[in-house]
Design a protein around this motif. Structure first.
Motif, short mmCIF file in Angstrom:
data_model
loop_
_atom_site.label_atom_id
_atom_site.label_comp_id
_atom_site.label_asym_id
_atom_site.label_seq_id
_atom_site.Cartn_x
_atom_site.Cartn_y
_atom_site.Cartn_z
N GLU A 68 3.71 0.85 -8.73
CA GLU A 68 3.15 0.11 -7.61
C GLU A 68 2.43 1.05 -6.64
OE1 GLU A 68 4.51 -3.25 -4.30
OE2 GLU A 68 6.03 -2.03 -5.30
N PHE A 69 2.99 2.23 -6.44
CA PHE A 69 2.35 3.21 -5.54
C PHE A 69 0.95 3.55 -6.04
CE2 PHE A 69 1.23 7.60 -4.54
CZ PHE A 69 1.42 7.66 -3.17
N HIS A 70 0.83 3.90 -7.32
CA HIS A 70 -0.48 4.26 -7.86
C HIS A 70 -1.42 3.07 -7.92
CE1 HIS A 70 1.82 7.83 -9.20
NE2 HIS A 70 0.65 8.43 -9.11
N GLN A 71 -0.89 1.92 -8.21
CA GLN A 71 -1.72 0.72 -8.27
C GLN A 71 -2.32 0.42 -6.89
OE1 GLN A 71 0.22 -3.17 -8.84
NE2 GLN A 71 -1.17 -3.48 -10.57
N GLN A 72 -1.50 0.51 -5.85
CA GLN A 72 -1.99 0.25 -4.50
C GLN A 72 -2.93 1.35 -4.01
OE1 GLN A 72 -1.52 -2.49 -2.64
NE2 GLN A 72 -0.35 -3.42 -4.31
N LEU A 73 -2.72 2.56 -4.47
CA LEU A 73 -3.59 3.67 -4.11
C LEU A 73 -4.97 3.52 -4.72
CD1 LEU A 73 -4.15 6.55 -2.96
CD2 LEU A 73 -3.15 7.46 -5.08
N LEU A 74 -5.03 3.12 -5.98
CA LEU A 74 -6.28 3.14 -6.73
C LEU A 74 -7.04 1.82 -6.74
CD1 LEU A 74 -4.95 5.12 -9.83
CD2 LEU A 74 -6.40 6.03 -7.99
N TYR A 75 -6.38 0.74 -6.42
CA TYR A 75 -7.01 -0.58 -6.55
C TYR A 75 -7.10 -1.30 -5.20
CZ TYR A 75 -6.80 -0.49 -11.65
OH TYR A 75 -6.99 -0.19 -12.96
N ARG A 76 -8.11 -2.16 -5.10
CA ARG A 76 -8.21 -3.11 -4.01
C ARG A 76 -8.80 -4.39 -4.57
NH1 ARG A 76 -4.84 -1.22 -1.60
NH2 ARG A 76 -4.73 -0.53 0.57
N ASP A 77 -8.15 -5.51 -4.27
CA ASP A 77 -8.59 -6.82 -4.73
C ASP A 77 -8.73 -6.88 -6.25
OD1 ASP A 77 -8.77 -7.73 -2.07
OD2 ASP A 77 -10.77 -6.84 -1.87
N VAL A 211 0.43 2.88 12.76
CA VAL A 211 0.47 1.53 12.20
C VAL A 211 -0.77 1.28 11.34
CG1 VAL A 211 0.38 -0.93 12.73
CG2 VAL A 211 1.89 0.56 14.02
N GLU A 212 -1.93 1.63 11.86
CA GLU A 212 -3.17 1.39 11.12
C GLU A 212 -3.23 2.24 9.86
OE1 GLU A 212 -6.23 2.05 14.02
OE2 GLU A 212 -5.90 0.10 15.00
N ASP A 218 -5.12 -6.79 6.09
CA ASP A 218 -4.44 -8.08 6.02
C ASP A 218 -3.05 -8.05 6.62
OD1 ASP A 218 -6.64 -9.16 4.81
OD2 ASP A 218 -5.81 -9.13 2.78
N ASP A 219 -2.49 -6.86 6.82
CA ASP A 219 -1.16 -6.75 7.43
C ASP A 219 -1.22 -6.91 8.94
OD1 ASP A 219 0.07 -6.14 4.97
OD2 ASP A 219 -0.45 -4.02 5.18
N LEU A 220 -2.42 -6.82 9.50
CA LEU A 220 -2.56 -6.77 10.96
C LEU A 220 -3.37 -7.95 11.49
CD1 LEU A 220 -3.29 -2.94 11.31
CD2 LEU A 220 -1.09 -4.12 11.60
N ILE A 221 -3.16 -9.12 10.90
CA ILE A 221 -3.80 -10.33 11.38
C ILE A 221 -2.74 -11.26 11.96
CG2 ILE A 221 -5.79 -10.18 9.87
CD1 ILE A 221 -4.48 -12.11 7.98
#
Length: 366
Positions: A68-77, A211-212, A218-221
């Motif tokens: 999950e760490f690498h997936q979130q690091l390398l991918y968006r949408d 925080v940012e 999407d976490d800050l809406i």
């Protein structure tokens, strides 16, 4: 499997390996092709192997977290992020992040570690703060991070409170915590890390930056926390009848405007004796009963106060005797009966919003 191992070995011998890791190299080892495709199972297999320096940290329970760490690091949408591929991450920072992620007792924070890694890659975190942020993220709980995000949202947006016409403040979220409560302990912990300015009861600049760095947009809406936001529109409601039924209609008007994120200021007929325009008002509603007449001076002042703002008049017509010639001024009108005004109020507010949307000057002070 052997091919993945060989590729990892080659990178570990690369001259830049001791100090810098190229994000593109991580992607290649993970099985991501130049065209952005992914070799089936390669990312997962790479995540299990990792670099030689982190093999000791990998255990059976960590497989999913590393993936999950690498997936979130390398991918968006769902697609490979070409911008992050072009970046670099210090060897020390990368391994500190991954080690902290693996040793963290909360799975929920894995994505936050990946977000922090991305922020470092993009140069959004000053070099002298990187270690502090990594250690702080490991030390605080998911609830602490969620609290920081909530305060950030309240700080950056005009949030509608449960009651009243103001906005929710950071002070309201930070104050009045019972001594020894988990909320108070959380505030103490976050303050010790420099993320909360207790003297002002708000996030510090360091806290905002942290925080940012650990969050996706999407976490800050506001909607993430169930918050509604004031639109910035302010309605002047002029009530030209002091009856109880008119006050009930005013209550309905205020409630409906509030549900649409529009603030409401109320003035009675006596306000028409003065030319004191509300410079913050962007629209107006005028509430009066069938047959209402105004003195000429008040009529002129009403015209002045309304200016060029979007305006709708709500005519209380209990006798159903609609007579256009008796309306106080030309313009959109919603006719209501004081006994059942809900539908008419909804219509009036919708009329007002339509005017706001089609008239650019509605966003300016009139």
């Amino acid at each position: 499997m052997d091919n993945v191992t060989k590729r990892i070995a080659r990178v570990s011998k690369h001259s830049s390996a001791p100090s810098v890791i190229k994000i593109a190299d991580i992607a290649v080892l993970a099985g991501i092709t130049a065209a952005g495709g992914v070799l089936p199972g390669a990312l997962y297999e790479f995540s299990k192997f990792g670099f030689g320096k982190i093999r000791d940290y990998i255990h059976a329970r960590d497989d999913r977290r590393i993936f999950e760490f690498h997936q979130q690091l390398l991918y968006r949408d769902g697609a490979i992020d070409v911008e992050v591929l072009a970046g670099e991450l210090e060897d020390a920072s990368f391994h500190a992040l991954l080690q902290a992620c693996l040793s963290d007792i909360e799975d929920e924070k894995t994505v936050a570690y990946a977000n922090l890694a991305r922020s470092i890659v993009f140069g959004r975190v000053k070099s002298y703060l990187r270690r502090h942020y990594i250690l702080a993220l490991k030390d605080i709980s998911w609830e602490d991070l969620d609290t920081l995000r909530k305060i950030h949202v309240v700080t950056k947006n005009s949030i509608i409170p449960d009651e009243g016409g103001g906005s929710v403040s950071a002070k309201q979220l930070l104050a009045n915590n019972a001594p020894g409560s988990t909320q108070q302990l959380s505030v103490i912990n976050l303050s010790a890390k420099g993320f909360i300015d207790n003297s002002e009861a708000k996030l510090s600049s360091l806290g905002i930056d942290f925080v940012e760095a650990c969050s996706a947009d999407d976490d800050l809406i506001p909607s993430v926390f169930g918050f509604e936001v004031w639109t910035g529109q302010v309605c002047d409601a002029y009530v030209l009848d002091g009856s109880a039924s008119s006050m009930r209609i005013l209550d309905l008007v205020q409630s409906k405007l509030r549900s649409k994120g529009i603030k409401c200021n109320t003035s009675m007929e006596g306000a028409l004796d003065r030319r004191e325009k509300n410079m913050y008002a962007t629209c107006a509603l005028v509430i009066y009963r069938h047959g209402k007449m105004l003195q000429e001076s008040r009529q002129e002042n009403l015209k002045y106060l309304l200016g060029s703002k979007p305006v709708v008049q709500i005519l209380i017509d209990d006798d159903d005797g609609e007579n256009p010639s008796e309306r106080l001024f030309l313009g959109e009108t919603s006719i209501t009966n004081s006994g059942d005004a809900t539908a008419a109020i909804r219509e009036a507010v919708n009329m007002l919003i339509n005017q706001i949307n089609i008239r650019p000057q509605a966003n300016k002070k009139a």
